[in-house]
Write an enzyme that holds these catalytic residues in place. Structure first.
Site, PDB file in Angstrom:
ATOM      1  N   HIS A  68     -15.651 -30.470 -18.557  1.00 20.70           N
ATOM      2  CA  HIS A  68     -16.042 -31.854 -18.314  1.00 20.70           C
ATOM      3  C   HIS A  68     -16.945 -32.418 -19.413  1.00 20.70           C
ATOM      4  O   HIS A  68     -16.747 -33.550 -19.870  1.00 20.70           O
ATOM      5  CB  HIS A  68     -16.765 -31.959 -16.965  1.00 20.70           C
ATOM      6  CG  HIS A  68     -15.892 -31.715 -15.783  1.00 20.70           C
ATOM      7  ND1 HIS A  68     -14.788 -32.479 -15.489  1.00 20.70           N
ATOM      8  CD2 HIS A  68     -15.954 -30.769 -14.799  1.00 20.70           C
ATOM      9  CE1 HIS A  68     -14.209 -32.036 -14.391  1.00 20.70           C
ATOM     10  NE2 HIS A  68     -14.894 -30.996 -13.956  1.00 20.70           N
ATOM     11  N   HIS A 115     -16.449 -41.130 -63.986  1.00 24.23           N
ATOM     12  CA  HIS A 115     -17.291 -40.258 -63.162  1.00 24.23           C
ATOM     13  C   HIS A 115     -16.593 -38.916 -62.989  1.00 24.23           C
ATOM     14  O   HIS A 115     -15.721 -38.761 -62.145  1.00 24.23           O
ATOM     15  CB  HIS A 115     -17.565 -40.915 -61.805  1.00 24.23           C
ATOM     16  CG  HIS A 115     -18.676 -40.251 -61.035  1.00 24.23           C
ATOM     17  ND1 HIS A 115     -18.442 -39.382 -60.003  1.00 24.23           N
ATOM     18  CD2 HIS A 115     -20.022 -40.324 -61.175  1.00 24.23           C
ATOM     19  CE1 HIS A 115     -19.597 -38.959 -59.503  1.00 24.23           C
ATOM     20  NE2 HIS A 115     -20.576 -39.510 -60.214  1.00 24.23           N
TER      21      HIS A 115
END
Length: 421
Positions: free
Chosen positions: A260, A324
């Site tokens: 649950h 980069h």
């Protein structure tokens, strides 16, 4: 598909599984668009069947509002959702929903005997549009896109001589639910019984409403209804728990060793990701002032008043990859934070009555963390929540994820300013 409700009222009586107390439950037809509403008697308090009212999860789901509580709602909700009943009023006189035989079969039979009628309103669905992963040492849940409601469930008790492993898969429909799932009763391992009793639970439990799994086999009234009844009951529970979304869901759910608490974590994630309104890139362009090469939001997956989920598809064509680390392209961390801020900016601008000449500017960045590199081919999912909003100043908390893993996070401060053109 149209919404559905009952043709007439039905009544159930009996003891609760955990409290052992007697209660009476009446389920009545409801108008289209009502959803599932619990009416607690005699307090006269209405509690919507929604996860925001879950106040306890201990071998069952407890809903609460003000001074009213209703225990163990999952089997009744599972029956309603499994038979595709969208709207119902549930009057509860007592502390807990009756256990009956520990399954949802009696609920289903009563609903089918009462009759189910189609209404005018179109049914609303929450659709899983991209994978969601909840992976922990104790359980794993994966939600994936599907045009249907599909459940794959693995129950695993390593080393147990009887219940080491069970597996079930269902593509849900009312017929499949009634025939293949509804008779599956709740179960308990014999070794767990002492601890459960010490917690004051299972006061109404017996072999009339539960299966006891021993080291030698199954103790069950009438024997097992399905050869893999325990895992089918897990599916039954999951359907009752996911009903607490408040809307039907389309998706494929793969669960292992869940319960649950794990189900409710998934419900919250599904609502956060897909429960709000979505916006395409064309909608984004109408709101955001950024343009190529600095617009870093491809679409808004889900938007509510205080939370937004946005998507950025990272491709090798991004301009920053040219300089980069071109030999090993990695998305700069500042660009990840910028994309996160743009998603948060969409949330802020959406709250404004007008957006003309409005800009969202950085006011601060705190607690930024970068956990994993982001590379070409990744899909960045940004989750940004409003922490505080006053006037035109806001604080937000954002997470960037790839395939469910957090790759970056930060707290963002922003200010909405009006500029003259």
């Amino acid at each position: 598909m149209k919404e559905r409700t009952l043709k007439r009222r039905v009544e159930f009586k009996g003891k609760g599984l955990h409290s052992g107390e007697f209660s009476v439950v009446v389920v009545e037809p409801a108008q289209e668009g009502s959803g599932i509403l619990f009416h607690k008697y005699p307090e006269d308090i209405v509690i919507p069947a929604h996860y925001s009212f879950v106040k306890g999860i201990n071998r069952g789901v407890t809903l609460s509002k003000d001074n009213a509580i209703i225990m163990t709602v999952e089997h009744l909700l599972s029956a309603l959702w499994g038979l595709e009943i969208d709207n119902a009023h549930i009057i509860v006189d007592g502390k807990e929903i009756p256990a009956l035989d520990g399954s949802s079969r009696t609920f289903c039979e009563s609903f089918l005997n009462a009759g189910i009628v189609e209404q005018e309103k179109d049914r609303e669905y929450i659709e899983v549009k991209s994978p969601v992963n909840l992976i922990t040492p104790g359980y794993s849940i994966i939600a994936m896109p599907s045009h249907f409601f599909e459940i794959s469930y693995a129950l695993h008790y390593p080393g147990h001589p009887i219940l080491n492993y069970q597996y079930a898969f269902f593509k849900m429909s009312p017929d499949i639910y009634f025939e293949e799932i509804s008779k599956a009763r709740t179960y308990v391992l014999e070794d767990e019984l002492r601890g459960i009793f010490e917690q004051g639970l299972a006061k109404g439990g017996s072999l009339d409403n539960a299966i006891v799994v021993t080291s030698k086999g199954f103790e069950a009234k009438g024997g097992l209804f399905y050869p893999d009844e325990p895992v089918r009951h897990k599916v039954l529970d999951f359907i009752g728990d996911i009903a607490l979304l408040g809307k039907r869901v389309k998706g494929k759910f793969i669960l292992e060793r869940a319960g649950h608490a794990a189900h409710l974590e998934l419900v919250k994630e599904i609502d956060a990701y897909f429960g709000g309104k979505g916006f395409s890139i064309y909608d984004v362009l109408k709101v955001m002032p950024h343009r190529y090469p600095f617009l870093l939001v491809d679409k808004i997956e889900s938007l509510s008043d205080y939370r937004v989920v946005g998507i950025k598809n990272v491709t090798i064509n991004e301009p920053f990859f040219q300089g980069h680390f071109p030999e090993f392209p990695v998305m700069p961390g500042v660009m990840i934070i910028e994309a996160m801020a743009q998603v948060g900016g969409f949330l802020l601008l959406n709250r404004m009555k007008r957006t003309e000449n409005m800009l969202v500017l950085f006011a601060g960045i705190d607690n930024a963390r970068f956990r994993k590199p982001v590379k070409p081919g990744d899909t960045l999912v940004f989750e940004v929540e409003m922490v505080r909003f006053g006037g035109r100043v806001a604080k937000m908390k954002g997470y960037a994820k790839v395939m469910g893993d957090i790759v970056a996070e930060a707290e963002l401060m922003a200010q909405i300013v009006e500029v003259e053109k």
